[in-house]
Design an enzyme around this catalytic site. Sequence first.
Site, PDB file in Angstrom:
ATOM      1  N   ARG A 158       0.840  -1.191   0.000  1.00 42.04           N
ATOM      2  CA  ARG A 158       0.000   0.000   0.000  1.00 42.04           C
ATOM      3  C   ARG A 158       0.881   1.248   0.000  1.00 42.04           C
ATOM      4  NH1 ARG A 158      -1.720   0.669   4.381  1.00 42.04           N
ATOM      5  NH2 ARG A 158      -1.106  -1.196   5.502  1.00 42.04           N
ATOM      6  N   TYR A 165      -1.673  -3.104  -6.909  1.00 39.24           N
ATOM      7  CA  TYR A 165      -1.450  -3.876  -5.678  1.00 39.24           C
ATOM      8  C   TYR A 165      -2.735  -3.946  -4.827  1.00 39.24           C
ATOM      9  CZ  TYR A 165      -0.404  -5.211  -1.017  1.00 39.24           C
ATOM     10  OH  TYR A 165      -0.482  -5.853   0.189  1.00 39.24           O
ATOM     11  N   GLY A 166      -2.998  -5.114  -4.292  1.00 39.16           N
ATOM     12  CA  GLY A 166      -4.216  -5.425  -3.537  1.00 39.16           C
ATOM     13  C   GLY A 166      -4.833  -4.312  -2.707  1.00 39.16           C
ATOM     14  N   GLY A 167      -4.109  -3.874  -1.671  1.00 34.82           N
ATOM     15  CA  GLY A 167      -4.674  -2.897  -0.741  1.00 34.82           C
ATOM     16  C   GLY A 167      -5.018  -1.566  -1.403  1.00 34.82           C
ATOM     17  N   LYS A 217      -9.650  -2.176   2.055  1.00 35.09           N
ATOM     18  CA  LYS A 217      -9.213  -1.078   2.928  1.00 35.09           C
ATOM     19  C   LYS A 217      -9.994   0.212   2.633  1.00 35.09           C
ATOM     20  CE  LYS A 217      -6.017  -3.622   4.698  1.00 35.09           C
ATOM     21  NZ  LYS A 217      -6.204  -4.123   6.072  1.00 35.09           N
ATOM     22  N   HIS A 225      -9.963  -2.439  12.040  1.00 35.69           N
ATOM     23  CA  HIS A 225      -8.933  -3.300  11.448  1.00 35.69           C
ATOM     24  C   HIS A 225      -8.680  -4.458  12.420  1.00 35.69           C
ATOM     25  CE1 HIS A 225      -4.604  -3.440   9.595  1.00 35.69           C
ATOM     26  NE2 HIS A 225      -5.408  -4.261   8.989  1.00 35.69           N
ATOM     27  N   SER A 241      -0.822  -4.027  10.166  1.00 33.67           N
ATOM     28  CA  SER A 241      -0.623  -4.915   9.018  1.00 33.67           C
ATOM     29  C   SER A 241       0.615  -5.794   9.206  1.00 33.67           C
ATOM     30  CB  SER A 241      -0.430  -4.084   7.762  1.00 33.67           C
ATOM     31  OG  SER A 241      -1.463  -3.154   7.652  1.00 33.67           O
ATOM     32  N   CYS A 271       1.265  -8.212  11.216  1.00 34.76           N
ATOM     33  CA  CYS A 271       1.685  -8.527  12.587  1.00 34.76           C
ATOM     34  C   CYS A 271       1.059  -9.836  13.057  1.00 34.76           C
ATOM     35  CB  CYS A 271       1.306  -7.406  13.542  1.00 34.76           C
ATOM     36  SG  CYS A 271       2.382  -5.982  13.418  1.00 34.76           S
ATOM     37  N   GLY A 272       0.537 -10.631  12.128  1.00 35.29           N
ATOM     38  CA  GLY A 272       0.085 -11.969  12.501  1.00 35.29           C
ATOM     39  C   GLY A 272      -1.405 -12.090  12.770  1.00 35.29           C
ATOM     40  N   ASP A 315      -9.107  -9.756   9.162  1.00 37.48           N
ATOM     41  CA  ASP A 315      -8.595  -8.411   8.858  1.00 37.48           C
ATOM     42  C   ASP A 315      -9.547  -7.273   9.221  1.00 37.48           C
ATOM     43  OD1 ASP A 315      -6.463  -6.838   7.803  1.00 37.48           O
ATOM     44  OD2 ASP A 315      -7.622  -6.493   5.980  1.00 37.48           O
ATOM     45  N   ARG A 365       1.458 -12.276  -1.315  1.00 38.63           N
ATOM     46  CA  ARG A 365       0.145 -12.567  -0.719  1.00 38.63           C
ATOM     47  C   ARG A 365      -0.558 -13.760  -1.350  1.00 38.63           C
ATOM     48  NH1 ARG A 365      -1.942  -8.619   3.237  1.00 38.63           N
ATOM     49  NH2 ARG A 365      -0.278  -7.109   3.371  1.00 38.63           N
ATOM     50  N   ARG A 412       3.743  -4.781  17.409  1.00 37.10           N
ATOM     51  CA  ARG A 412       5.012  -5.499  17.312  1.00 37.10           C
ATOM     52  C   ARG A 412       6.027  -4.599  17.993  1.00 37.10           C
ATOM     53  NH1 ARG A 412       7.541  -9.081  13.527  1.00 37.10           N
ATOM     54  NH2 ARG A 412       5.552  -9.543  12.545  1.00 37.10           N
ATOM     55  N   TYR A 460       2.740 -17.748  18.105  1.00 37.28           N
ATOM     56  CA  TYR A 460       1.910 -18.698  17.330  1.00 37.28           C
ATOM     57  C   TYR A 460       0.901 -19.413  18.231  1.00 37.28           C
ATOM     58  CZ  TYR A 460       5.210 -17.503  13.698  1.00 37.28           C
ATOM     59  OH  TYR A 460       5.964 -16.800  12.806  1.00 37.28           O
ATOM     60  N   GLY A 461       0.821 -20.759  18.160  1.00 39.74           N
ATOM     61  CA  GLY A 461      -0.191 -21.502  18.917  1.00 39.74           C
ATOM     62  C   GLY A 461      -0.159 -21.186  20.402  1.00 39.74           C
ATOM     63  N   ASP A 462       1.045 -20.918  20.922  1.00 43.19           N
ATOM     64  CA  ASP A 462       1.151 -20.662  22.359  1.00 43.19           C
ATOM     65  C   ASP A 462       0.436 -19.386  22.782  1.00 43.19           C
ATOM     66  OD1 ASP A 462       2.633 -22.930  23.378  1.00 43.19           O
ATOM     67  OD2 ASP A 462       4.226 -22.242  22.052  1.00 43.19           O
ATOM     68  N   ASN A 463       0.105 -18.548  21.830  1.00 41.17           N
ATOM     69  CA  ASN A 463      -0.657 -17.337  22.176  1.00 41.17           C
ATOM     70  C   ASN A 463      -2.011 -17.697  22.789  1.00 41.17           C
ATOM     71  OD1 ASN A 463       1.441 -15.814  21.225  1.00 41.17           O
ATOM     72  ND2 ASN A 463       0.551 -15.520  19.192  1.00 41.17           N
TER      73      ASN A 463
HETATM   74  C1  OXD Z   1      -2.939  -4.713   5.263  1.00 41.78           C
HETATM   75  C2  OXD Z   1      -3.677  -5.840   4.638  1.00 41.78           C
HETATM   76  O1  OXD Z   1      -2.029  -4.139   4.632  1.00 41.78           O
HETATM   77  O2  OXD Z   1      -4.501  -6.430   5.332  1.00 41.78           O
HETATM   78  O3  OXD Z   1      -3.275  -4.375   6.415  1.00 41.78           O
HETATM   79  O4  OXD Z   1      -3.441  -6.134   3.469  1.00 41.78           O
HETATM   80 MN    MN Z   2      -4.920  -5.445   7.187  1.00 40.36          MN
END
Ligand code: OXD
Ligand code: MN
Length: 598
Positions: free
Chosen positions: A71, A199-201, A208, A228, A250, A252-253, A279, A377, A408, A501-504
Amino acid sequence: MNSTNHIELEKWVNEMAQLCQPDKIVWCNGSEREKKQLIQEGNAAGEIVELNQKKLPGCLFHRTHQNDVARTEHLTFICTNKKEAAGPTNNWMSPKEAYEKAKALFNGSMKGRTMYVVPFAMGQIGSKFCKLGVELTDSIYVVLNMRIMTTMGKKVLKALGTNGEFTKCLHSKADLNIERRLILHFPEDNTIWSVGSGYGGNVLLGKKCLALRIASHLGRKEGWMAEHMLIMGIEEPSGKVTYVAAAFPSACGKTNLAMIVPPPVFEKKGYKIWTVGDDIAWLKLDEEGDLRAVNPETGFFGVLPGTNSKTNPNAMATFKKNSIFTNVLLKKDKTVWWEGHDDPSPQEGTNWQGMDWKPGMTDLAGKPVLAAHPNSRFTSPITQCPTLSKEYFDPNGVKISAIIFGGRRNHTAPLVFEARNWPEGVYVGATMASELTAAQMGKLGEVRRDPMAMIPFCGYNMADYFNHWLETGKKMKSPPKIFHVNWFRRDENGKFIWPGYGDNLRVLSWILKRSSGEISAEDSPLGLIPKMEDIDFTGLNLTRETWNKLFDINQSEWEHEMTDRKNFFNKFGSDLPASILEEHTKLQERIFGQTVSV
Ligand code: OXD
Ligand code: MN
């Protein structure tokens, strides 16, 4: 062929066609036949590659321009009559100037191309959450993505009827020149114009642009919230499912968290995860005063590097078929690969830049040449997700019991803490910060303030947005508790302290117990934190020393943090709600034990 009786829609399509001058206009109906045709045409034009249909049935590959892989926030504008309406955190342009500038770029931009008319719905048609839009685009890639990410085609035209309201979305790749790229939002006209990007976003305008920027503006006007956030259900051994919504910046998992696999000890106990969205969440109060959420999207547009069967097996299962892979390595056998894939690195392929690639390659500066772009992506239908919640289909949404904010942060922020009440929670959201990732152009790793993970997506003045949060809380019967998490804290050697990851889920399960009032918590200056014995660490070997590191409040880091927060808030001047400043002062006193001016 025209297929609408909606006079305003028809008039607008004709006007935009006059401006962009496509050779042809195609109204998309969303059928399978149409999809086949689009793929054929996209293939012929070199826009799309059909992947190995034995190994990846229904899957496609696309490469965006090298200057167009994330983006472009500096080219993204909120165009309102008054500058104050956009606020100090958005780029602003007057609608007059924006339309003029963009018209020059759209002028003749579709010559030699087809203009596709893509009617789409965000949220289930007929539900009170639903918003309709129509995207005009000259990109087959965009149409194929919109088919996955939204409900599109005939059904939407029917829902629009002869005079239904819709967001007017115009997109042209034009010449993909970053100097001539603009992503413009006109909330007062319910219009989005995006030019010069693929690009997607920037170009899947339902995501978005509509579902966050325009929707946040509509939400404020109509009394709801566009956020978001991922939405997930956590099923406890008793069978009770609790839904939480979580905002992370964005890349950050969010996608990983929305479909995590419980660690073995939790799986054995009977914990299950149910994915509602990864998202975007649209949140509304119901008649009882409960906060309910839907995911307005029908697909995922997730980051690939680092995704494998350990980090996210459910995503791996989701994109096995009918998916679009963007900016990854294209292998000779027409399958794909990215850094962090399960498979070892292939010996050759064509990388995201379209270059012949071999492992170990370096550029002129000696830096490794990547196979996949860090922001490459996948686009996949949500219905292919093994953990999809059946409640995803509930038009009334799920009841949200906890809200989680996270960033993060290498340092400063502890693993988890809980706000004592809604206004304190809003302050926690308003003070979110995170390191920049590959999802946006900018300096990787730099910390930026990102309230509620909405800094790139809030379609109006963020001071008013904080106020909207505060006011919405007052209308709730019993507001969900608000938490802050940080999975990314590092030790003195730069290593992640928490396994993630899973431990979260270990932390989420504490959050659930706190939300239902089952357990007490310890006080800390930042908020309420867990007692070590209240989190199940079986199988982790987590020592008290590590625990202390996860929850350490370092005074000098916090001095710096509080100054940074204050500098950020200063941008809003007197528009900033008093409650935010009050919470800031209270926190300052709790951390440093003295009354200080703010
Ligand atoms: C972002 C997305 O950039 O979800 O936040 O693509
Ligand atoms: Mn996003």
